[in-house]
Design a protein around this motif. Structure first.
Motif, PDB file in Angstrom:
ATOM      1  N   ILE A 170      45.840  53.210  15.610  1.00  0.00           N
ATOM      2  CA  ILE A 170      46.880  53.822  14.798  1.00  0.00           C
ATOM      3  C   ILE A 170      46.758  53.282  13.380  1.00  0.00           C
ATOM      4  O   ILE A 170      46.681  52.075  13.158  1.00  0.00           O
ATOM      5  CB  ILE A 170      48.288  53.563  15.372  1.00  0.00           C
ATOM      6  CG1 ILE A 170      49.341  54.313  14.535  1.00  0.00           C
ATOM      7  CG2 ILE A 170      48.613  52.078  15.492  1.00  0.00           C
ATOM      8  CD1 ILE A 170      50.702  54.401  15.199  1.00  0.00           C
TER       9      ILE A 170
ATOM     10  N   TYR B  36      57.487  53.928  10.018  1.00  0.00           N
ATOM     11  CA  TYR B  36      56.889  52.974  10.946  1.00  0.00           C
ATOM     12  C   TYR B  36      57.717  51.702  11.125  1.00  0.00           C
ATOM     13  O   TYR B  36      57.414  50.887  11.988  1.00  0.00           O
ATOM     14  CB  TYR B  36      55.443  52.656  10.602  1.00  0.00           C
ATOM     15  CG  TYR B  36      55.139  52.053   9.240  1.00  0.00           C
ATOM     16  CD1 TYR B  36      55.907  51.036   8.669  1.00  0.00           C
ATOM     17  CD2 TYR B  36      54.016  52.489   8.526  1.00  0.00           C
ATOM     18  CE1 TYR B  36      55.584  50.474   7.443  1.00  0.00           C
ATOM     19  CE2 TYR B  36      53.690  51.927   7.297  1.00  0.00           C
ATOM     20  CZ  TYR B  36      54.472  50.929   6.763  1.00  0.00           C
ATOM     21  OH  TYR B  36      54.144  50.368   5.543  1.00  0.00           O
TER      22      TYR B  36
ATOM     23  N   PHE C  29      49.701  57.706  11.001  1.00  0.00           N
ATOM     24  CA  PHE C  29      51.166  57.683  11.003  1.00  0.00           C
ATOM     25  C   PHE C  29      51.658  57.488   9.572  1.00  0.00           C
ATOM     26  O   PHE C  29      51.326  56.510   8.912  1.00  0.00           O
ATOM     27  CB  PHE C  29      51.669  56.535  11.895  1.00  0.00           C
ATOM     28  CG  PHE C  29      53.139  56.584  12.189  1.00  0.00           C
ATOM     29  CD1 PHE C  29      53.602  57.030  13.420  1.00  0.00           C
ATOM     30  CD2 PHE C  29      54.081  56.203  11.241  1.00  0.00           C
ATOM     31  CE1 PHE C  29      54.961  57.077  13.703  1.00  0.00           C
ATOM     32  CE2 PHE C  29      55.433  56.245  11.502  1.00  0.00           C
ATOM     33  CZ  PHE C  29      55.878  56.681  12.736  1.00  0.00           C
ATOM     34  N   ASP C  30      52.454  58.449   9.101  1.00  0.00           N
ATOM     35  CA  ASP C  30      53.007  58.317   7.756  1.00  0.00           C
ATOM     36  C   ASP C  30      54.246  59.188   7.649  1.00  0.00           C
ATOM     37  O   ASP C  30      54.632  59.864   8.608  1.00  0.00           O
ATOM     38  CB  ASP C  30      51.976  58.707   6.687  1.00  0.00           C
ATOM     39  CG  ASP C  30      52.102  57.867   5.423  1.00  0.00           C
ATOM     40  OD1 ASP C  30      53.245  57.641   4.976  1.00  0.00           O
ATOM     41  OD2 ASP C  30      51.065  57.442   4.877  1.00  0.00           O
TER      42      ASP C  30
ATOM     43  N   LEU D  86      48.641  52.952  10.128  1.00  0.00           N
ATOM     44  CA  LEU D  86      50.045  52.972   9.713  1.00  0.00           C
ATOM     45  C   LEU D  86      50.158  53.117   8.197  1.00  0.00           C
ATOM     46  O   LEU D  86      49.566  52.343   7.452  1.00  0.00           O
ATOM     47  CB  LEU D  86      50.720  51.684  10.177  1.00  0.00           C
ATOM     48  CG  LEU D  86      50.739  51.515  11.701  1.00  0.00           C
ATOM     49  CD1 LEU D  86      50.781  50.047  12.080  1.00  0.00           C
ATOM     50  CD2 LEU D  86      51.902  52.277  12.294  1.00  0.00           C
TER      51      LEU D  86
ATOM     52  N   THR E  24      48.091  63.426  13.663  1.00  0.00           N
ATOM     53  CA  THR E  24      49.071  62.803  12.777  1.00  0.00           C
ATOM     54  C   THR E  24      50.434  62.751  13.447  1.00  0.00           C
ATOM     55  O   THR E  24      50.766  63.607  14.279  1.00  0.00           O
ATOM     56  CB  THR E  24      49.198  63.568  11.449  1.00  0.00           C
ATOM     57  OG1 THR E  24      49.683  64.891  11.717  1.00  0.00           O
ATOM     58  CG2 THR E  24      47.862  63.666  10.738  1.00  0.00           C
ATOM     59  N   ILE E  25      51.200  61.731  13.083  1.00  0.00           N
ATOM     60  CA  ILE E  25      52.595  61.611  13.521  1.00  0.00           C
ATOM     61  C   ILE E  25      53.412  61.275  12.282  1.00  0.00           C
ATOM     62  O   ILE E  25      53.067  60.374  11.517  1.00  0.00           O
ATOM     63  CB  ILE E  25      52.788  60.527  14.586  1.00  0.00           C
ATOM     64  CG1 ILE E  25      51.991  60.863  15.855  1.00  0.00           C
ATOM     65  CG2 ILE E  25      54.265  60.356  14.919  1.00  0.00           C
ATOM     66  CD1 ILE E  25      52.094  59.805  16.941  1.00  0.00           C
TER      67      ILE E  25
ATOM     68  N   LEU F  48      56.186  54.200  17.732  1.00  0.00           N
ATOM     69  CA  LEU F  48      54.816  54.489  17.324  1.00  0.00           C
ATOM     70  C   LEU F  48      53.940  54.948  18.471  1.00  0.00           C
ATOM     71  O   LEU F  48      52.808  55.382  18.254  1.00  0.00           O
ATOM     72  CB  LEU F  48      54.189  53.228  16.700  1.00  0.00           C
ATOM     73  CG  LEU F  48      54.984  52.540  15.586  1.00  0.00           C
ATOM     74  CD1 LEU F  48      54.287  51.253  15.158  1.00  0.00           C
ATOM     75  CD2 LEU F  48      55.148  53.472  14.392  1.00  0.00           C
TER      76      LEU F  48
ATOM     77  N   VAL G 130      45.349  57.896  15.432  1.00  0.00           N
ATOM     78  CA  VAL G 130      46.614  58.489  14.988  1.00  0.00           C
ATOM     79  C   VAL G 130      46.862  58.036  13.552  1.00  0.00           C
ATOM     80  O   VAL G 130      46.814  56.840  13.249  1.00  0.00           O
ATOM     81  CB  VAL G 130      47.794  58.030  15.875  1.00  0.00           C
ATOM     82  CG1 VAL G 130      49.130  58.445  15.249  1.00  0.00           C
ATOM     83  CG2 VAL G 130      47.663  58.620  17.274  1.00  0.00           C
TER      84      VAL G 130
ATOM     85  N   VAL H 146      51.874  63.351   5.893  1.00  0.00           N
ATOM     86  CA  VAL H 146      50.937  63.636   6.986  1.00  0.00           C
ATOM     87  C   VAL H 146      50.349  65.046   6.862  1.00  0.00           C
ATOM     88  O   VAL H 146      49.255  65.298   7.373  1.00  0.00           O
ATOM     89  CB  VAL H 146      51.606  63.452   8.371  1.00  0.00           C
ATOM     90  CG1 VAL H 146      51.893  61.984   8.627  1.00  0.00           C
ATOM     91  CG2 VAL H 146      52.878  64.285   8.490  1.00  0.00           C
TER      92      VAL H 146
END
Length: 347
Positions: A174, A228, A199-200, A176, A223-224, A233, A197, A205
């Motif tokens: 991930i 964070y 993550f933002d 972050l 993407t998620i 997560l 992944v 994203v």
């Protein structure tokens, strides 16, 4: 009487150092004015003093001294009376060029705040409430950050991670605050079994997805969107990466690290690039200036030193593996921590 030619100085002369320090304000003003007048873009090709003075509508005699100072600063070159922006600096100095950062040009508010430093020191930071500091990126800013990362910083960090013994065995990562996602993309290219992944925050994203598509990684990278620090997560990651995206206070750092600890499998690695300051809080200079300005604004952030970062990591279930201090120009360090196996195995 002692011969003056043989007289020993009573102490080392510090005047040159202090004069140069005082001159930094003047140098900065010259640089800012050149940016505001778009001098560097207008001097892509050599021009005479008279020609550039007419173009920017300034007094020719004063402009000559101004341009000569820019030459002395290494920002312009002068040949046969003509001025030109050096080719290796032009992409960084001319507005609209691929590596020009709008952050070089201080806003009127920033200039006013620095000029009012004495008043702020006496009265304290601004009384009006300011939200916790966080970056807001548009497409132009994100593309600039991606291009700039490719000038060496990204490659250096990727090679460090790739050489870790655990990397080849990793299956889930991930990234972050991944933004453009190039770190996750680069690592996925080096490990064909790695799922990533990015993550933002919402709005960012969507830009990450465009970079993922550009590199043909849609099947292995997703993407998620979220925060964070506060949002879940996921779990079972072998690696967690955070590259210079966190700017919060100590409580937020603790909450963030706890969140990452929950997401990693036992023994998983948390890799952080950070602009940590020295333990006595007297360096490096650029992070200190950044920290001072955010305090002047009344922002709720705290620049941690390495020991504070390591301490919070240990309190939240990690153990330090290694710290890599980057060269001065990168002004940062890479901290690699491992999630303690015992914590989850005994719980």
């Amino acid at each position: 009487m002692e011969r003056l030619a043989d007289a020993q100085p009573l102490l080392e002369d510090k005047s040159p150092f202090l004069r140069d320090l005082a001159a930094n304000f003047k140098k900065g003003q010259v640089f800012q004015t050149a940016l505001e007048l778009d001098v560097f873009a207008k001097l892509k090709t050599p021009k005479s003093l008279e020609a550039i003075s007419r173009e920017i509508d300034t007094d020719a005699r004063l402009t000559g001294r101004f341009l000569d100072v820019l030459v002395a600063l290494g920002l312009l070159a002068k040949n046969d009376g003509a001025y030109v922006t050096p080719a290796d600096l032009y992409p960084f100095l001319a507005a609209g060029e691929p590596y020009f950062s709008k952050q070089l040009l201080l806003s009127e508010e920033e200039q006013r705040n620095w000029l009012n430093l004495k008043e702020l020191l006496k009265q304290g930071p601004f009384k009006k409430e300011k939200p916790d500091y966080q970056y807001f990126y548009d497409r132009e800013s994100m593309e600039l950050i991606a291009r700039s990362a490719l000038l060496g910083r990204l490659q250096k960090i990727l090679k460090i991670v790739i050489e870790l013994p655990e990397f080849r065995e990793s299956r889930r990562l991930i990234d972050l605050g991944g933004g453009h996602g190039l770190f996750g993309i680069g690592l996925a290219q080096e490990n064909q079994d790695l799922e990533v992944v990015i993550f933002d925050r919402p709005g960012i994203v969507e830009l990450s997805s465009e970079f993922i598509k550009k590199y043909g990684m849609e099947k292995r990278i997703k993407t998620i969107a979220g925060d964070y620090i506060t949002d879940e997560l996921g779990t079972g990651y072998d690696l967690a990466l955070e590259i210079s995206s966190f700017e919060g206070n100590l409580d937020q750092a603790r909450q963030f690290f706890q969140n990452v600890e929950k997401a990693l499998r036992p023994g998983g690695l948390f890799i952080i690039q950070t602009f940590a300051i020295e333990a006595n809080r007297t360096g490096p200079l650029l992070p200190l200036l950044h920290d001072l300005y955010k305090k002047m604004e009344g922002r709720n952030m705290y620049m941690m030193d390495r020991a504070e970062i390591i301490g919070i990591l240990e309190d939240t279930g990690f153990e330090e593996e290694t710290v890599i201090v980057f060269p001065k120009e990168m002004s940062s360090q890479l901290i690699i921590a491992r999630k303690k196996r015992e914590k989850l195995e005994n719980s």
